[in-house]
Structure formats: C-alpha cells, structure tokens
Motif scaffolding. Sequence first.
Motif, PDB file in Angstrom:
ATOM      1  N   GLN A 148     -49.401 -31.819 -46.483  1.00  0.00           N
ATOM      2  CA  GLN A 148     -49.722 -30.391 -45.627  1.00  0.00           C
ATOM      3  C   GLN A 148     -50.846 -29.948 -46.011  1.00  0.00           C
ATOM      4  OE1 GLN A 148     -47.465 -29.636 -43.281  1.00  0.00           O
ATOM      5  NE2 GLN A 148     -46.308 -31.408 -43.895  1.00  0.00           N
ATOM      6  N   ARG A 149     -51.767 -30.544 -46.791  1.00  0.00           N
ATOM      7  CA  ARG A 149     -53.081 -29.953 -47.273  1.00  0.00           C
ATOM      8  C   ARG A 149     -54.245 -30.662 -46.329  1.00  0.00           C
ATOM      9  NH1 ARG A 149     -52.509 -31.443 -53.475  1.00  0.00           N
ATOM     10  NH2 ARG A 149     -54.548 -30.305 -53.672  1.00  0.00           N
ATOM     11  N   MET A 150     -55.293 -29.495 -46.096  1.00  0.00           N
ATOM     12  CA  MET A 150     -56.455 -29.770 -45.658  1.00  0.00           C
ATOM     13  C   MET A 150     -57.611 -29.656 -46.794  1.00  0.00           C
ATOM     14  SD  MET A 150     -56.255 -30.880 -42.396  1.00  0.00           S
ATOM     15  CE  MET A 150     -57.777 -30.647 -41.671  1.00  0.00           C
ATOM     16  N   LEU A 151     -58.215 -30.620 -47.141  1.00  0.00           N
ATOM     17  CA  LEU A 151     -59.231 -30.408 -48.153  1.00  0.00           C
ATOM     18  C   LEU A 151     -60.852 -30.708 -47.676  1.00  0.00           C
ATOM     19  CD1 LEU A 151     -57.812 -32.839 -50.836  1.00  0.00           C
ATOM     20  CD2 LEU A 151     -57.836 -30.558 -50.812  1.00  0.00           C
ATOM     21  N   VAL A 152     -61.722 -29.735 -47.912  1.00  0.00           N
ATOM     22  CA  VAL A 152     -63.056 -29.826 -47.384  1.00  0.00           C
ATOM     23  C   VAL A 152     -63.700 -30.541 -48.692  1.00  0.00           C
ATOM     24  CG1 VAL A 152     -64.972 -28.650 -46.943  1.00  0.00           C
ATOM     25  CG2 VAL A 152     -63.031 -27.883 -45.901  1.00  0.00           C
ATOM     26  N   LEU A 153     -64.257 -31.595 -48.536  1.00  0.00           N
ATOM     27  CA  LEU A 153     -64.835 -32.715 -49.371  1.00  0.00           C
ATOM     28  C   LEU A 153     -66.521 -32.270 -49.457  1.00  0.00           C
ATOM     29  CD1 LEU A 153     -63.022 -35.841 -48.878  1.00  0.00           C
ATOM     30  CD2 LEU A 153     -62.364 -34.119 -50.330  1.00  0.00           C
ATOM     31  N   LEU A 154     -66.673 -31.624 -50.575  1.00  0.00           N
ATOM     32  CA  LEU A 154     -68.228 -31.117 -50.747  1.00  0.00           C
ATOM     33  C   LEU A 154     -69.144 -32.192 -51.502  1.00  0.00           C
ATOM     34  CD1 LEU A 154     -67.737 -27.510 -51.983  1.00  0.00           C
ATOM     35  CD2 LEU A 154     -68.418 -28.538 -49.740  1.00  0.00           C
ATOM     36  N   ASN A 155     -70.259 -32.296 -51.032  1.00  0.00           N
ATOM     37  CA  ASN A 155     -71.165 -33.131 -51.764  1.00  0.00           C
ATOM     38  C   ASN A 155     -71.844 -32.206 -52.749  1.00  0.00           C
ATOM     39  OD1 ASN A 155     -73.587 -34.346 -52.681  1.00  0.00           O
ATOM     40  ND2 ASN A 155     -74.155 -35.298 -50.780  1.00  0.00           N
ATOM     41  N   ILE A 156     -71.205 -31.927 -53.902  1.00  0.00           N
ATOM     42  CA  ILE A 156     -71.711 -31.098 -54.774  1.00  0.00           C
ATOM     43  C   ILE A 156     -73.146 -31.190 -55.183  1.00  0.00           C
ATOM     44  CG2 ILE A 156     -70.748 -31.950 -56.950  1.00  0.00           C
ATOM     45  CD1 ILE A 156     -70.296 -28.124 -55.953  1.00  0.00           C
ATOM     46  N   GLU A 157     -73.693 -32.382 -55.421  1.00  0.00           N
ATOM     47  CA  GLU A 157     -74.718 -32.640 -55.921  1.00  0.00           C
ATOM     48  C   GLU A 157     -76.025 -32.362 -54.783  1.00  0.00           C
ATOM     49  OE1 GLU A 157     -76.521 -36.169 -58.529  1.00  0.00           O
ATOM     50  OE2 GLU A 157     -76.073 -37.072 -56.633  1.00  0.00           O
ATOM     51  N   ALA A 158     -75.666 -32.626 -53.596  1.00  0.00           N
ATOM     52  CA  ALA A 158     -76.517 -31.961 -52.399  1.00  0.00           C
ATOM     53  C   ALA A 158     -76.525 -30.605 -52.577  1.00  0.00           C
ATOM     54  CB  ALA A 158     -76.124 -32.713 -51.002  1.00  0.00           C
ATOM     55  N   LEU A 159     -75.409 -29.976 -52.614  1.00  0.00           N
ATOM     56  CA  LEU A 159     -75.262 -28.355 -52.708  1.00  0.00           C
ATOM     57  C   LEU A 159     -76.238 -27.812 -53.741  1.00  0.00           C
ATOM     58  CD1 LEU A 159     -74.277 -25.726 -51.387  1.00  0.00           C
ATOM     59  CD2 LEU A 159     -72.112 -26.086 -52.800  1.00  0.00           C
ATOM     60  N   MET A 160     -75.707 -28.379 -54.924  1.00  0.00           N
ATOM     61  CA  MET A 160     -76.633 -27.839 -56.020  1.00  0.00           C
ATOM     62  C   MET A 160     -78.022 -27.883 -56.420  1.00  0.00           C
ATOM     63  SD  MET A 160     -74.348 -25.845 -57.730  1.00  0.00           S
ATOM     64  CE  MET A 160     -72.768 -25.386 -58.158  1.00  0.00           C
ATOM     65  N   SER A 161     -78.498 -29.196 -55.600  1.00  0.00           N
ATOM     66  CA  SER A 161     -79.748 -29.506 -55.516  1.00  0.00           C
ATOM     67  C   SER A 161     -80.560 -29.051 -54.488  1.00  0.00           C
ATOM     68  CB  SER A 161     -79.955 -30.969 -55.920  1.00  0.00           C
ATOM     69  OG  SER A 161     -79.565 -31.683 -54.757  1.00  0.00           O
ATOM     70  N   SER A 162     -79.818 -28.287 -53.617  1.00  0.00           N
ATOM     71  CA  SER A 162     -80.625 -27.804 -52.356  1.00  0.00           C
ATOM     72  C   SER A 162     -81.685 -26.826 -52.644  1.00  0.00           C
ATOM     73  CB  SER A 162     -79.567 -27.156 -51.400  1.00  0.00           C
ATOM     74  OG  SER A 162     -78.985 -26.242 -51.788  1.00  0.00           O
ATOM     75  N   PRO A 163     -82.784 -26.843 -51.980  1.00  0.00           N
ATOM     76  CA  PRO A 163     -83.955 -25.846 -52.246  1.00  0.00           C
ATOM     77  C   PRO A 163     -83.392 -24.461 -52.221  1.00  0.00           C
ATOM     78  CG  PRO A 163     -84.798 -27.619 -50.707  1.00  0.00           C
ATOM     79  CD  PRO A 163     -83.169 -27.738 -50.888  1.00  0.00           C
ATOM     80  N   ALA A 164     -82.516 -24.221 -51.230  1.00  0.00           N
ATOM     81  CA  ALA A 164     -81.885 -22.804 -51.039  1.00  0.00           C
ATOM     82  C   ALA A 164     -81.268 -22.417 -52.441  1.00  0.00           C
ATOM     83  CB  ALA A 164     -80.859 -22.585 -49.895  1.00  0.00           C
ATOM     84  N   MET A 165     -80.715 -23.284 -53.085  1.00  0.00           N
ATOM     85  CA  MET A 165     -79.952 -22.831 -54.372  1.00  0.00           C
ATOM     86  C   MET A 165     -81.039 -22.634 -55.352  1.00  0.00           C
ATOM     87  SD  MET A 165     -76.858 -22.610 -55.666  1.00  0.00           S
ATOM     88  CE  MET A 165     -75.688 -23.448 -54.755  1.00  0.00           C
ATOM     89  N   GLY A 166     -81.980 -23.400 -55.574  1.00  0.00           N
ATOM     90  CA  GLY A 166     -83.341 -23.245 -56.177  1.00  0.00           C
ATOM     91  C   GLY A 166     -82.870 -23.383 -57.627  1.00  0.00           C
ATOM     92  N   LEU A 167     -81.898 -24.326 -58.144  1.00  0.00           N
ATOM     93  CA  LEU A 167     -81.551 -24.725 -59.627  1.00  0.00           C
ATOM     94  C   LEU A 167     -82.406 -25.996 -60.049  1.00  0.00           C
ATOM     95  CD1 LEU A 167     -77.759 -24.187 -59.575  1.00  0.00           C
ATOM     96  CD2 LEU A 167     -79.425 -22.741 -60.601  1.00  0.00           C
ATOM     97  N   ILE A 168     -82.441 -27.074 -59.348  1.00  0.00           N
ATOM     98  CA  ILE A 168     -83.001 -28.160 -59.654  1.00  0.00           C
ATOM     99  C   ILE A 168     -84.310 -28.221 -59.282  1.00  0.00           C
ATOM    100  CG2 ILE A 168     -82.846 -30.764 -59.234  1.00  0.00           C
ATOM    101  CD1 ILE A 168     -80.127 -29.422 -60.350  1.00  0.00           C
ATOM    102  N   GLY A 169     -84.785 -27.739 -58.314  1.00  0.00           N
ATOM    103  CA  GLY A 169     -86.292 -27.522 -58.121  1.00  0.00           C
ATOM    104  C   GLY A 169     -86.836 -26.790 -59.178  1.00  0.00           C
ATOM    105  N   ASN A 170     -86.341 -25.755 -59.475  1.00  0.00           N
ATOM    106  CA  ASN A 170     -87.023 -24.835 -60.767  1.00  0.00           C
ATOM    107  C   ASN A 170     -87.285 -25.596 -61.831  1.00  0.00           C
ATOM    108  OD1 ASN A 170     -87.101 -22.495 -59.062  1.00  0.00           O
ATOM    109  ND2 ASN A 170     -85.456 -21.796 -59.850  1.00  0.00           N
ATOM    110  N   ARG A 171     -86.320 -26.542 -62.177  1.00  0.00           N
ATOM    111  CA  ARG A 171     -86.375 -27.367 -63.394  1.00  0.00           C
ATOM    112  C   ARG A 171     -87.441 -28.257 -63.321  1.00  0.00           C
ATOM    113  NH1 ARG A 171     -83.217 -32.208 -64.969  1.00  0.00           N
ATOM    114  NH2 ARG A 171     -83.850 -32.593 -67.362  1.00  0.00           N
TER     115      ARG A 171
END
Length: 174
Positions: A148-171
Amino acid sequence: MDMIRESTLLACHQAARAVTAAPTGGEYLTFRIGAEEYGIDILKVQEIRSYEAPTRIANAAAYIKGVVNLRGVIVPIVDLRLNLGCETVTYDDLTVVIILNVCDRVVGAVVDSVSDVLELTGDVIRPAPEMSSAVATRFITGIASVQQRMLVLLNIEALMSSPAMGLIGNRAAH
C-alpha cells in the motif's frame, strides 16, 4: 590540481545523471519527510545517527543546518525536509541524520524518520512522471509501489551534488 578536481566533479555529475536515466532494482533505505515516503540507494548510506544540533555556518542557506564533527571529519548537515519543501519541520526523538557518501564526500541529511531497507525489483519501479514540482524530476529515479506504499526514489547523489545545493562544487573549488 584544480583540473583534476574539476574533472572529478564533472565525472560525478555525469554519473549522477546517468543513474537518473534508468530506474533499476536494488536495496533502498526508506525514510519519511512529512507525509511522503522516499527511498535512496543503500550503497550511498554510511550510517544513521540521531539528530544533534549542528554548529551553524554564517550565511548558509536555510536548509544547510551547519556542520558536525564525525570522528574527525567535518560533515555538512542538510535538512532534506527544508530542501524538499516540507511545510512543517519539527525536531523530535524520531528525527535522524542519514550520513551519506556522495561523490567521495561525506554529507548528512536530516529526515523525519527512517522506515526500513527494501529490496525492490525493476518491475515495481516506474519512471517519474514529467511534471513541475518542488522536487525537480531530475532528482527522482522512479516511483515504486510496494503493497500500500508509494515510494519516491531519489537520486541522492545528483541532489547533493547539484549546483543549487552548493556542497560538492564548493569542495572542488578549494
């Protein structure tokens, strides 16, 4: 040295985009943000910790809660609830931090609670529909329907390394 870092960052972004293109089966850590349930590739998870208030960084985006010292490694903490547009954010006994290893960087993600680890086969995962939403579909690898569950599967690597997040690019810039 900067050329090496830039090429590593580019390879990470390209790999993250490639994963988004083809939903496949595997093991997923499932967690809740508000009323929604999400899943991320278990191979990106380093550990799960109870929430502790991080040290705030001046002028950081609201969803970057600060940093914590994790066995000698300074780890930025991102509140996925704020980043994904959750209306109400409360910190309680169920609030946890998922410690991730993305693009050779350790990052913490605050979520409401962790549910479980599920083995999903490719036949239960459907491509994300094209739509305009708070979560850009480029960060969604698919939608899984389990019982009975709907799961949204995230590409966490793409999310965390996105330029908008600013985490990986800063490094990579240092």
